[in-house]
Design a protein around this motif. Structure first.
Motif, PDB file in Angstrom:
ATOM      1  N   PRO A 161       0.819  -1.216   0.000  1.00 36.07           N
ATOM      2  CA  PRO A 161       0.000   0.000   0.000  1.00 36.07           C
ATOM      3  C   PRO A 161       0.853   1.265   0.000  1.00 36.07           C
ATOM      4  O   PRO A 161       1.996   1.244   0.452  1.00 36.07           O
ATOM      5  CB  PRO A 161      -0.814  -0.122   1.289  1.00 36.07           C
ATOM      6  N   ALA A 162       0.280   2.359  -0.498  1.00 33.78           N
ATOM      7  CA  ALA A 162       1.051   3.583  -0.734  1.00 33.78           C
ATOM      8  C   ALA A 162       0.722   4.707   0.235  1.00 33.78           C
ATOM      9  O   ALA A 162       1.125   5.840   0.008  1.00 33.78           O
ATOM     10  CB  ALA A 162       0.808   4.066  -2.163  1.00 33.78           C
ATOM     11  N   GLN A 163       0.008   4.404   1.319  1.00 32.22           N
ATOM     12  CA  GLN A 163      -0.303   5.449   2.288  1.00 32.22           C
ATOM     13  C   GLN A 163       0.975   6.076   2.814  1.00 32.22           C
ATOM     14  O   GLN A 163       1.952   5.386   3.081  1.00 32.22           O
ATOM     15  CB  GLN A 163      -1.102   4.881   3.465  1.00 32.22           C
ATOM     16  N   GLN A 164       0.954   7.409   2.968  1.00 29.92           N
ATOM     17  CA  GLN A 164       2.052   8.220   3.480  1.00 29.92           C
ATOM     18  C   GLN A 164       3.243   8.303   2.522  1.00 29.92           C
ATOM     19  O   GLN A 164       4.291   8.821   2.883  1.00 29.92           O
ATOM     20  CB  GLN A 164       2.547   7.693   4.841  1.00 29.92           C
ATOM     21  N   GLN A 165       3.083   7.806   1.289  1.00 32.76           N
ATOM     22  CA  GLN A 165       4.169   7.855   0.318  1.00 32.76           C
ATOM     23  C   GLN A 165       3.947   8.982  -0.691  1.00 32.76           C
ATOM     24  O   GLN A 165       2.818   9.176  -1.159  1.00 32.76           O
ATOM     25  CB  GLN A 165       4.301   6.515  -0.431  1.00 32.76           C
ATOM     26  N   PRO A 166       4.993   9.715  -1.053  1.00 38.98           N
ATOM     27  CA  PRO A 166       4.850  10.743  -2.088  1.00 38.98           C
ATOM     28  C   PRO A 166       4.425  10.143  -3.424  1.00 38.98           C
ATOM     29  O   PRO A 166       4.741   8.985  -3.734  1.00 38.98           O
ATOM     30  CB  PRO A 166       6.268  11.335  -2.175  1.00 38.98           C
ATOM     31  N   LYS A 198       4.336  -4.179  11.093  1.00 37.64           N
ATOM     32  CA  LYS A 198       3.584  -5.415  10.876  1.00 37.64           C
ATOM     33  C   LYS A 198       2.706  -5.339   9.627  1.00 37.64           C
ATOM     34  O   LYS A 198       1.549  -5.740   9.622  1.00 37.64           O
ATOM     35  CB  LYS A 198       2.732  -5.722  12.109  1.00 37.64           C
ATOM     36  N   THR A 199       3.273  -4.810   8.549  1.00 34.69           N
ATOM     37  CA  THR A 199       2.550  -4.648   7.284  1.00 34.69           C
ATOM     38  C   THR A 199       3.362  -5.243   6.150  1.00 34.69           C
ATOM     39  O   THR A 199       4.575  -5.056   6.078  1.00 34.69           O
ATOM     40  CB  THR A 199       2.293  -3.156   6.994  1.00 34.69           C
ATOM     41  N   THR A 200       2.703  -5.973   5.263  1.00 35.51           N
ATOM     42  CA  THR A 200       3.371  -6.526   4.094  1.00 35.51           C
ATOM     43  C   THR A 200       3.248  -5.548   2.931  1.00 35.51           C
ATOM     44  O   THR A 200       2.137  -5.183   2.526  1.00 35.51           O
ATOM     45  CB  THR A 200       2.777  -7.882   3.704  1.00 35.51           C
TER      46      THR A 200
END
Length: 451
Positions: free
Chosen positions: A70-75, A97-99
């Motif tokens: 997932p792309a949360q918090q990514q520019p 704890k995230t894949t």
């Protein structure tokens, strides 16, 4: 002491698509670049680095497309486009704890090559220690630990770059400064290696910014547009056109959030606006208590909230912070009172230190008969963000001069401010939980940055 990464639990990187990373190759026609080889991902705490090798066959590679999900918090929604010479890409602000799934593919002049996918699971427990960067009175960039370990030691901190007016830094400790002639960006590596030129032929203003991925931003001195230099790149692109340079009564202030949102707050009195990337552009409407004022500073978090510092008209000399929620045009009052104050923001929200009392500016004039004899001690810190608003008690601080006075906030909520005068003059750390403030130095610093 730059950002230290501490991993409590190990995690594995696995190939989940294509061929094995050590043997990936392409059987595509010569018009198509081959697949990247030796694709690997390694991680520590809240960051991960993807590495790869050049294809063994196929068309010439003109660039690379790298993604994270997932792309949360990514520019840029987790999509990076890198130059042909790139062989790695780093991602920060990963959740415990995230894949995560990473992909890389070669871009050619006509077609793109096959995508190779890998995955990485972050540790269940992650601890990070950030660093505080600041500009001293001589123009040197100085690095401090954010845990307060150096508090009380005069000259504490390490000079990491000279002539650093307008500097920026990334989360692994690299520092970037504009050249004296404002045409180049200089790179000062975290390991203390030799300074080198990162990009040339630019029209810089002495005000660089970075996001958590290490992309660089500035306002072009000729076009007035916000420019972006991707990690590993040498060519800048325009990410926000502001219609020319600021002129007349148009005052512009800007910031970049950790996830790469550019936010600009500007305009003349009563015609203020907010523009940016990843947020809705809008003209601000009046609200009870706002009246007419002038843009003075802007901060923002990664949730789309924008924090506006507005200078009141006339001689009163009031600087006050307001919250502009996502999509809203009318700012909301967030200040408990008028005060001498210090604001700071991180990815999650905004913190505000305020004096107990306030006086209008004329009371400070030499001709004043009453004088400004108010209580400037700072009794508390307001914290507002996605989890609501709260107040914690603070001791040991007395406010200095009036003004926008922006500080810096760490991921854990600790706030750092520089007070220019009075009994608390110097650089301070205020714990997120409140309590006694801790002095890092009695010297004066500006342009505070925690990363």
């Amino acid at each position: 002491m730059y950002r230290a990464l501490i991993t409590v639990a190990a995690a594995a990187a696995l190939v989940i698509g294509g061929v094995a990373p050590a043997t990936a190759a392409s059987s595509s026609p010569s018009s198509v670049p081959g697949a990247p080889t030796s694709v690997r991902v390694s991680g520590a705490a809240d960051s991960a680095t993807l590495t790869w090798g050049a294809p063994k066959s196929g068309a010439k590679v003109t660039g690379w497309k790298v993604t994270i999900a997932p792309a949360q918090q990514q520019p840029d929604n987790g999509v990076d486009r890198l130059p042909a010479k790139a062989r790695s890409d780093r991602f920060g602000e990963l959740s415990p704890k995230t894949t995560y799934r990473f992909s890389v593919r070669a871009i050619g002049a006509k077609k793109t090559g096959r995508t190779i996918l890998v995955r990485y699971t972050t540790p269940s427990i992650v601890t990070t220690t950030q660093s505080l960067y600041a500009l001293d009175a001589s123009g040197n960039v100085v690095r401090f630990g954010t845990d307060g370990a150096d508090a009380g030691t005069e000259g504490a901190g390490t000079v990491v770059a000279s002539n650093g007016v307008g500097f920026a830094a990334d989360d692994v400790g690299d520092v970037f400064t504009p050249s004296a002639d404002l045409t180049s960006i200089l790179f000062h590596p975290a390991d203390g290696g030799a300074t080198r030129t990162l990009a040339t032929g630019l029209h810089l203003t002495p005000d660089l910014r970075t996001d958590v991925a290490g992309n660089l931003y500035w306002i072009d001195s000729v076009s007035g547009a916000v420019q972006k230099l991707p990690v590993g790149g040498a060519t800048a692109t325009t990410v926000l056109d502001l219609g020319g340079t600021a002129s007349g009564s148009d005052r512009r202030y800007w910031t970049v959030t950790p996830d790469g949102k550019v936010v600009v707050f500007g305009g003349p009195a009563s015609k203020m606006y907010v523009k940016g990337t990843g947020i809705a552009p809008r003209s601000l409407t009046s609200m009870s208590g706002l009246g007419i004022g002038y843009p003075a500073a802007v901060l923002a978090d990664s949730h789309g909230n924008v924090y506006l510092d507005i200078l009141s008209p006339g001689a009163a000399g009031s600087w006050a912070w307001y919250l502009l929620k996502p999509g809203a045009t009318a700012p909301s009052v967030i200040e408990p009172r008028l005060a001498f104050e210090y604001g700071a923001a991180n990815a999650d929200g905004f913190s505000l230190l305020q004096s107990a009392e306030w006086c209008a500016a004329p009371a400070e004039y030499p001709t004043s008969h009453t004088g400004c004899k108010v209580d400037r001690s700072i009794p508390d810190m307001l914290v507002t963000g996605a989890e609501g608003t709260s107040t914690v008690p603070v001791t040991g601080l007395t406010a200095g001069s009036r003004g926008p006075n922006t500080g810096a906030a760490a991921d854990d909520g600790d706030v750092f401010v520089d007070i220019d005068s009075g009994p608390s003059a110097g650089l301070w750390r205020v714990p997120a939980a409140g309590g006694a403030a801790q002095q890092l130095s009695s010297a004066q610093y500006s342009r505070l940055l925690v990363i």
